[in-house]
Design a protein around this motif. Sequence first.
Motif, PDB file in Angstrom:
ATOM      1  N   MET A   1       0.831  -1.196   0.000  1.00 50.70           N
ATOM      2  CA  MET A   1       0.000   0.000   0.000  1.00 50.70           C
ATOM      3  C   MET A   1       0.874   1.258   0.000  1.00 50.70           C
ATOM      4  O   MET A   1       1.931   1.295   0.623  1.00 50.70           O
ATOM      5  N   MET A   2       0.403   2.281  -0.692  1.00 54.08           N
ATOM      6  CA  MET A   2       1.121   3.545  -0.746  1.00 54.08           C
ATOM      7  C   MET A   2       0.975   4.291   0.577  1.00 54.08           C
ATOM      8  O   MET A   2      -0.079   4.268   1.212  1.00 54.08           O
ATOM      9  N   LYS A   3       2.049   4.930   1.016  1.00 52.83           N
ATOM     10  CA  LYS A   3       1.987   5.713   2.246  1.00 52.83           C
ATOM     11  C   LYS A   3       0.983   6.861   2.086  1.00 52.83           C
ATOM     12  O   LYS A   3       0.843   7.439   1.010  1.00 52.83           O
ATOM     13  N   LYS A   4       0.302   7.200   3.187  1.00 56.63           N
ATOM     14  CA  LYS A   4      -0.700   8.266   3.144  1.00 56.63           C
ATOM     15  C   LYS A   4      -0.087   9.591   2.698  1.00 56.63           C
ATOM     16  O   LYS A   4      -0.703  10.344   1.947  1.00 56.63           O
ATOM     17  N   GLU A   5       1.124   9.858   3.162  1.00 52.12           N
ATOM     18  CA  GLU A   5       1.780  11.100   2.796  1.00 52.12           C
ATOM     19  C   GLU A   5       2.046  11.166   1.300  1.00 52.12           C
ATOM     20  O   GLU A   5       1.835  12.190   0.650  1.00 52.12           O
ATOM     21  N   THR A   6       2.506  10.034   0.744  1.00 50.17           N
ATOM     22  CA  THR A   6       2.775   9.983  -0.695  1.00 50.17           C
ATOM     23  C   THR A   6       1.487  10.148  -1.486  1.00 50.17           C
ATOM     24  O   THR A   6       1.442  10.897  -2.472  1.00 50.17           O
ATOM     25  N   VAL A  45       1.414  10.291 -11.113  1.00 45.87           N
ATOM     26  CA  VAL A  45       2.166   9.133 -10.624  1.00 45.87           C
ATOM     27  C   VAL A  45       3.546   9.081 -11.278  1.00 45.87           C
ATOM     28  O   VAL A  45       4.557   8.817 -10.611  1.00 45.87           O
ATOM     29  N   LEU A  46       3.607   9.344 -12.577  1.00 47.52           N
ATOM     30  CA  LEU A  46       4.886   9.282 -13.277  1.00 47.52           C
ATOM     31  C   LEU A  46       5.861  10.323 -12.741  1.00 47.52           C
ATOM     32  O   LEU A  46       6.993  10.000 -12.355  1.00 47.52           O
ATOM     33  N   TYR A  47       5.443  11.587 -12.693  1.00 42.59           N
ATOM     34  CA  TYR A  47       6.360  12.648 -12.279  1.00 42.59           C
ATOM     35  C   TYR A  47       6.443  12.819 -10.771  1.00 42.59           C
ATOM     36  O   TYR A  47       7.415  13.386 -10.257  1.00 42.59           O
ATOM     37  N   GLY A  48       5.453  12.288 -10.056  1.00 44.33           N
ATOM     38  CA  GLY A  48       5.476  12.403  -8.608  1.00 44.33           C
ATOM     39  C   GLY A  48       6.110  11.232  -7.898  1.00 44.33           C
ATOM     40  O   GLY A  48       6.471  11.331  -6.720  1.00 44.33           O
ATOM     41  N   LEU A 216      -4.876   6.602  -8.313  1.00 43.72           N
ATOM     42  CA  LEU A 216      -3.430   6.830  -8.211  1.00 43.72           C
ATOM     43  C   LEU A 216      -2.689   5.596  -7.716  1.00 43.72           C
ATOM     44  O   LEU A 216      -1.637   5.231  -8.249  1.00 43.72           O
ATOM     45  N   GLU A 217      -3.218   4.948  -6.693  1.00 45.63           N
ATOM     46  CA  GLU A 217      -2.557   3.772  -6.136  1.00 45.63           C
ATOM     47  C   GLU A 217      -2.528   2.624  -7.133  1.00 45.63           C
ATOM     48  O   GLU A 217      -1.509   1.933  -7.276  1.00 45.63           O
ATOM     49  N   ALA A 218      -3.642   2.396  -7.830  1.00 42.80           N
ATOM     50  CA  ALA A 218      -3.711   1.301  -8.797  1.00 42.80           C
ATOM     51  C   ALA A 218      -2.762   1.540  -9.965  1.00 42.80           C
ATOM     52  O   ALA A 218      -2.120   0.603 -10.461  1.00 42.80           O
ATOM     53  N   ILE A 219      -2.658   2.792 -10.412  1.00 40.38           N
ATOM     54  CA  ILE A 219      -1.730   3.117 -11.495  1.00 40.38           C
ATOM     55  C   ILE A 219      -0.296   2.841 -11.057  1.00 40.38           C
ATOM     56  O   ILE A 219       0.497   2.247 -11.792  1.00 40.38           O
ATOM     57  N   ASP A 220       0.027   3.276  -9.851  1.00 38.81           N
ATOM     58  CA  ASP A 220       1.367   3.058  -9.307  1.00 38.81           C
ATOM     59  C   ASP A 220       1.684   1.565  -9.212  1.00 38.81           C
ATOM     60  O   ASP A 220       2.764   1.113  -9.607  1.00 38.81           O
ATOM     61  N   GLN A 221       0.736   0.788  -8.720  1.00 36.90           N
ATOM     62  CA  GLN A 221       0.937  -0.656  -8.582  1.00 36.90           C
ATOM     63  C   GLN A 221       1.085  -1.319  -9.943  1.00 36.90           C
ATOM     64  O   GLN A 221       1.881  -2.252 -10.114  1.00 36.90           O
ATOM     65  N   ALA A 222       0.328  -0.837 -10.936  1.00 34.79           N
ATOM     66  CA  ALA A 222       0.425  -1.409 -12.280  1.00 34.79           C
ATOM     67  C   ALA A 222       1.806  -1.165 -12.885  1.00 34.79           C
ATOM     68  O   ALA A 222       2.377  -2.049 -13.539  1.00 34.79           O
ATOM     69  N   ILE A 223       2.346   0.020 -12.650  1.00 37.26           N
ATOM     70  CA  ILE A 223       3.699   0.313 -13.150  1.00 37.26           C
ATOM     71  C   ILE A 223       4.719  -0.582 -12.467  1.00 37.26           C
ATOM     72  O   ILE A 223       5.625  -1.119 -13.115  1.00 37.26           O
ATOM     73  N   ALA A 233       6.997  -7.901 -23.407  1.00 33.93           N
ATOM     74  CA  ALA A 233       6.591  -6.503 -23.497  1.00 33.93           C
ATOM     75  C   ALA A 233       5.450  -6.278 -22.506  1.00 33.93           C
ATOM     76  O   ALA A 233       4.746  -7.215 -22.123  1.00 33.93           O
ATOM     77  N   VAL A 234       5.269  -5.031 -22.082  1.00 27.47           N
ATOM     78  CA  VAL A 234       4.297  -4.750 -21.025  1.00 27.47           C
ATOM     79  C   VAL A 234       3.345  -3.632 -21.438  1.00 27.47           C
ATOM     80  O   VAL A 234       3.711  -2.713 -22.183  1.00 27.47           O
ATOM     81  N   CYS A 235       2.111  -3.702 -20.936  1.00 29.65           N
ATOM     82  CA  CYS A 235       1.090  -2.735 -21.301  1.00 29.65           C
ATOM     83  C   CYS A 235       0.141  -2.492 -20.137  1.00 29.65           C
ATOM     84  O   CYS A 235      -0.242  -3.436 -19.428  1.00 29.65           O
ATOM     85  N   ILE A 236      -0.232  -1.235 -19.940  1.00 31.86           N
ATOM     86  CA  ILE A 236      -1.259  -0.854 -18.982  1.00 31.86           C
ATOM     87  C   ILE A 236      -2.398  -0.216 -19.771  1.00 31.86           C
ATOM     88  O   ILE A 236      -2.172   0.690 -20.579  1.00 31.86           O
ATOM     89  N   VAL A 237      -3.612  -0.697 -19.549  1.00 34.44           N
ATOM     90  CA  VAL A 237      -4.795  -0.076 -20.145  1.00 34.44           C
ATOM     91  C   VAL A 237      -5.471   0.753 -19.065  1.00 34.44           C
ATOM     92  O   VAL A 237      -5.890   0.224 -18.036  1.00 34.44           O
ATOM     93  N   LEU A 238      -5.545   2.065 -19.296  1.00 32.21           N
ATOM     94  CA  LEU A 238      -6.195   2.970 -18.347  1.00 32.21           C
ATOM     95  C   LEU A 238      -7.675   3.058 -18.676  1.00 32.21           C
ATOM     96  O   LEU A 238      -8.060   3.516 -19.755  1.00 32.21           O
TER      97      LEU A 238
END
Length: 283
Positions: A1-6, A45-48, A216-223, A233-238
């Motif tokens: 799980m992502m930290k609350k602060e993050t 998520v990418l830049y943060g 945000l958390e799901a995107i981060d976990q997918a990456i 090869a890898v792919c994420i469908v948003l």
Amino acid sequence: MMKKETLSQLKGLAAEIRTESIEAIRKVGSGHIGGSLSIVELLAVLYGKQMTYDPRNPEWEDRDRLVLSKGHAGPAWYSALAAVGFFDKAWLGTLNEGGTRLPSHPDRTKTPGVDATTGSLGQGTSVAAGIATGLRMQNKDSYVYLIVGDGELNEGQCWEAFQYLAHFKLNHCILIIDENKKQLDGTTKEILNPFDLVEKMRAFGFATVKVKGDDLEAIDQAIEQCKAVNDQAVCIVLDSIKGQGVTFFEEMEANHSVKFNSPEVQEETDKALAELRTVKGRG
């Protein structure tokens, strides 16, 4: 799980990117609101959290690269770059003006942090594949993040590039398809049915995961999941919404490009910006 602060920081960054994108487009008078807002959480998520970069040295050789193949979403990318310090936020007020360094579609010769000129749909896929190939040949561990629109998948060049990525197992090129289900003149199902993109990408040889485009958390976990894959090869469908994050724009039928020429649009935009600034302050 992502930290609350993050998570709080990423929510604040997303609110800033969304706010600045809307304000920049409104100042011009019209622009690609829909497809810009649908990738805001991804950019946060990418830049943060996920990308390696140095805003003081945009050409740093060991940086990660981003290729925004759906170049019409440039306003959101510019807002993200400004938010993390690649250039002064005042630049955002010059979007698409004469002599600007922030043209309506990204240009790598004009904007710090932009690694690929895009806008002619489909072409960014081949550019990203080429960058990923070059990085592998140099034995670099840097990642290439390739953002493609679902309407853009009408272009055959995308599928040629995907086949290349899959054949050479270029897993350091993380393909992200923004499935917001609309394109310029209708829904993707009406214009050219994409069918099930997850199954299609898996059939092409990609390890594929689908996540909500505003989670945000799901995107981060997918990456993170993509980065753990070594032999594919890898792919994420948003699973996103055109105009995401602002109910008024989400519900607007023709929200690919919005004109700010009516009292209703101006009033609803003011309401949305007031709410977003509250979220931004909490972040």
